[in-house]
Design a protein around this motif. Structure first.
Motif, mmCIF file in Angstrom:
data_model
loop_
_atom_site.group_PDB
_atom_site.id
_atom_site.type_symbol
_atom_site.label_atom_id
_atom_site.label_comp_id
_atom_site.label_asym_id
_atom_site.label_seq_id
_atom_site.Cartn_x
_atom_site.Cartn_y
_atom_site.Cartn_z
ATOM 1 N N LEU A 1 38.823 42.653 43.283
ATOM 2 C CA LEU A 1 39.681 43.027 42.158
ATOM 3 C C LEU A 1 39.019 44.123 41.326
ATOM 4 O O LEU A 1 39.688 45.077 40.890
ATOM 5 C CB LEU A 1 39.981 41.802 41.306
ATOM 6 C CG LEU A 1 40.880 42.012 40.090
ATOM 7 C CD1 LEU A 1 41.824 40.817 39.917
ATOM 8 C CD2 LEU A 1 40.055 42.181 38.816
ATOM 9 N N LEU B 1 47.462 44.516 44.380
ATOM 10 C CA LEU B 1 46.968 43.393 43.577
ATOM 11 C C LEU B 1 47.681 42.102 43.964
ATOM 12 O O LEU B 1 47.062 41.041 44.080
ATOM 13 C CB LEU B 1 47.154 43.692 42.095
ATOM 14 C CG LEU B 1 46.654 42.627 41.111
ATOM 15 C CD1 LEU B 1 45.167 42.359 41.303
ATOM 16 C CD2 LEU B 1 46.944 43.058 39.672
ATOM 17 N N VAL C 1 43.953 38.069 37.516
ATOM 18 C CA VAL C 1 45.152 38.882 37.784
ATOM 19 C C VAL C 1 45.994 39.012 36.520
ATOM 20 O O VAL C 1 46.502 40.096 36.199
ATOM 21 C CB VAL C 1 45.974 38.272 38.929
ATOM 22 C CG1 VAL C 1 47.349 38.933 39.031
ATOM 23 C CG2 VAL C 1 45.226 38.426 40.254
ATOM 24 N N SER D 1 40.375 47.916 40.721
ATOM 25 C CA SER D 1 40.571 48.417 39.357
ATOM 26 C C SER D 1 39.658 49.596 39.021
ATOM 27 O O SER D 1 39.691 50.111 37.907
ATOM 28 C CB SER D 1 40.333 47.287 38.348
ATOM 29 O OG SER D 1 41.177 46.186 38.612
#
Length: 246
Positions: free
Chosen positions: A142, A113, A100, A146
């Motif tokens: 994640l 997120l 992160v 992204s």
């Protein structure tokens, strides 16, 4: 300097001077925030252990004129203590925090997120059977968030279902016809396991079962793909791999 209230998860902290620390916090509404906690290292600090990594906190923060804000108040929402007491849980949680920290932008709101991180830490706090699988499921989610989710069930180039090679630069699994020279072999079992991790909730991911060789292969594919697309080495991944080996 304007004062604002936020909740967030502490990603990291490092010393500043003799008594202060700079803390990096992934907040719900303000993205990643770097702030000074003054006097936190003094014996009678009003912050105590409230700004340690993993901690979910409620903050009052003064916005700074430069890159650093200043924490004026911090209250613990959840300490996630289990992650500090078990090596496997710690390694998995550290992987989440580092990932992160690498993708979040300072003062750029990213609620999805933040919620992904909070969900991942809660899944680890429930003491899953396989904490590393929870971290790997987190990494896949994640990457997807992204825009870099790897192709796992079909060739990333032509869409054929018989993909038996894997190349991070080509987007994941590829068939033998489209594979570039540096593409490595990928078994159907490893690709299938990664696909399951990506589709399964993180709380459930820790209960998935796979053969040791499948876990090793899938881990290698995922870790290489993650570092390639984040364009950075992740210090936590070797620790996570060692925790799985034990």
């Amino acid at each position: 300097m304007p004062l604002y209230k936020e909740q967030g998860v502490v990603l990291r902290a490092h010393k500043l001077g003799e008594a202060d620390k700079i803390v990096t916090v992934m907040t719900q509404g303000s993205g990643k925030v770097r702030a000074v906690a003054k006097g936190i290292r003094k014996t009678h600090s009003r912050f105590g252990a409230r700004l340690e990594p993993f901690t979910h906190v409620s903050l009052m923060v003064y916005r700074g004129r430069g890159s650093l804000d200043t924490v004026s108040q911090a209250e613990i929402i959840s300490p996630f203590m289990a992650l500090r007491r078990d090596l496997g849980l710690f390694a998995a949680g550290e992987t989440m925090l580092e990932a992160v920290d690498k993708v979040a932008e300072e003062h750029e709101r990213n609620v999805r997120l933040f919620m992904l991180l909070l969900t991942g830490l809660r899944a680890l706090d429930a003491r899953p059977a396989d904490p590393a699988a929870v971290a790997e499921s987190f990494l896949l989610k994640l990457l997807s968030l992204s825009g870099f989710h790897p192709a796992l069930t079909a060739c990333a180039v032509c869409g054929r279902p018989d993909a038996t090679r894997f190349a991070s630069g080509q987007g994941g699994a590829v068939c033998s016809d489209d594979a570039e020279p540096d593409a490595g072999y990928a078994s159907a079992e490893a690709l299938g396991y990664l696909a399951m991790l990506g589709q399964t909730g993180m709380l459930e991911a820790g209960a998935l079962v796979a053969e040791p060789q499948v876990r090793r292969e899938s881990r290698g594919l995922l870790f290489g793909f993650t570092e390639f697309h984040l364009e950075r080495r992740m210090k936590s991944l070797p620790i996570l791999a060692r925790s799985l080996a034990t």
